[in-house]
Design an enzyme around this catalytic site. Sequence first.
Site, PDB file in Angstrom:
ATOM      1  N   ASP A   1       0.814  -1.218   0.000  1.00 42.21           N
ATOM      2  CA  ASP A   1       0.000   0.000   0.000  1.00 42.21           C
ATOM      3  C   ASP A   1       0.850   1.271   0.000  1.00 42.21           C
ATOM      4  OD1 ASP A   1       0.940  -0.359   2.587  1.00 42.21           O
ATOM      5  OD2 ASP A   1      -1.011  -0.937   3.390  1.00 42.21           O
TER       6      ASP A   1
ATOM      7  N   HIS B   1      -7.305  -5.025   9.964  1.00 42.10           N
ATOM      8  CA  HIS B   1      -7.003  -4.760   8.540  1.00 42.10           C
ATOM      9  C   HIS B   1      -5.693  -5.437   8.127  1.00 42.10           C
ATOM     10  CE1 HIS B   1      -4.635  -0.685   9.143  1.00 42.10           C
ATOM     11  NE2 HIS B   1      -3.850  -1.719   9.294  1.00 42.10           N
TER      12      HIS B   1
ATOM     13  N   GLU C   1      -9.586  -2.058   5.113  1.00 41.28           N
ATOM     14  CA  GLU C   1     -10.252  -1.782   6.383  1.00 41.28           C
ATOM     15  C   GLU C   1     -11.519  -2.632   6.512  1.00 41.28           C
ATOM     16  OE1 GLU C   1      -8.472  -0.187   8.261  1.00 41.28           O
ATOM     17  OE2 GLU C   1      -7.814   1.778   7.554  1.00 41.28           O
TER      18      GLU C   1
HETATM   19  P1  PGA Z   1       2.169  -1.825  12.585  1.00 42.87           P
HETATM   20  O1  PGA Z   1       0.928  -1.744  11.605  1.00 42.87           O
HETATM   21  O2  PGA Z   1       3.109  -2.841  12.010  1.00 42.87           O
HETATM   22  O3  PGA Z   1       2.746  -0.439  12.561  1.00 42.87           O
HETATM   23  O4  PGA Z   1       1.648  -2.229  13.934  1.00 42.87           O
HETATM   24  C1  PGA Z   1       0.419  -2.903  11.057  1.00 42.87           C
HETATM   25  C2  PGA Z   1      -0.787  -2.573  10.220  1.00 42.87           C
HETATM   26  O5  PGA Z   1      -1.476  -1.572  10.503  1.00 42.87           O
HETATM   27  O6  PGA Z   1      -1.068  -3.317   9.269  1.00 42.87           O
END
Ligand code: PGA
Length: 240
Positions: free
Chosen positions: A67, A138, A143
């Site tokens: 993304d 997510h 989402e």
């Molecule tokens: P993080 O985020 O690795 O910063 O905890 C993971 C995500 O939101 O997919």
Amino acid sequence: MEIRIFDTKEEIARKCADLFEEVIRDKPNAVLGLATGASPVQTYKELIRRVKEGKISFRDIQSFNLDEYCDLPQNDKNSYYSFMRENLFQHVDIAPENTHIPDGNAKDINAECRNYDEKIKRAGGIDVQLLGIGTNGHIGFNEPDALFSEGTHRIKLSQSTVLSNSVYFTESPMPAYALTMGIRSIMEAKKIVLIAAGESKAEAIYRTVKGEVTPACPASILQTHPNVVLLLDRAAASKL
Ligand code: PGA
């Protein structure tokens, strides 16, 4: 789903790097699906170390990131383009033209999304996809929603994601939209490795592993993939 529980983030990173190393040794021109955020940072450090020690090479690797934010300059410190350059690409022998991140600033977003899916297909599909998980379940920026998404698309970031990620945006406002690989694209990966650490992820991990398969918790779809490994610390696994 295979579930492995570790005491430290460093052990998670070593195991994750082992799994990637296996794929790369087996197929030196493998197609890697890569992730950003706090979760993969330590894994990238491990992979960099192994490249520097001459154990693996990224010379023939292609990569596709999950993304990217929309309406954020590519060189902004919070863009995933900058993140990948700083945390992995500039430290390994990958050819810049073999690294792919969706362009959140593309003039024609629909064409960009279609092209991104087409490029993944032309590369032969993703051999191993690295995932983190949001506290809301997510994966990528898919989402919670009423339906599972398909290909790469633009989404409005959820309140929970804004809350989690806005800590990084100290100098500029956090974008409201992002491009993300869709659930179908993720599920087409031959192997998926999801890493999660910390108590804030425990509920999402519980729903991913034990909950019903529902787009209200996008990661729950992983229950239906034949080759998924979850690498967790004790806190993230505490509700299992
Ligand atoms: P993080 O985020 O690795 O910063 O905890 C993971 C995500 O939101 O997919």
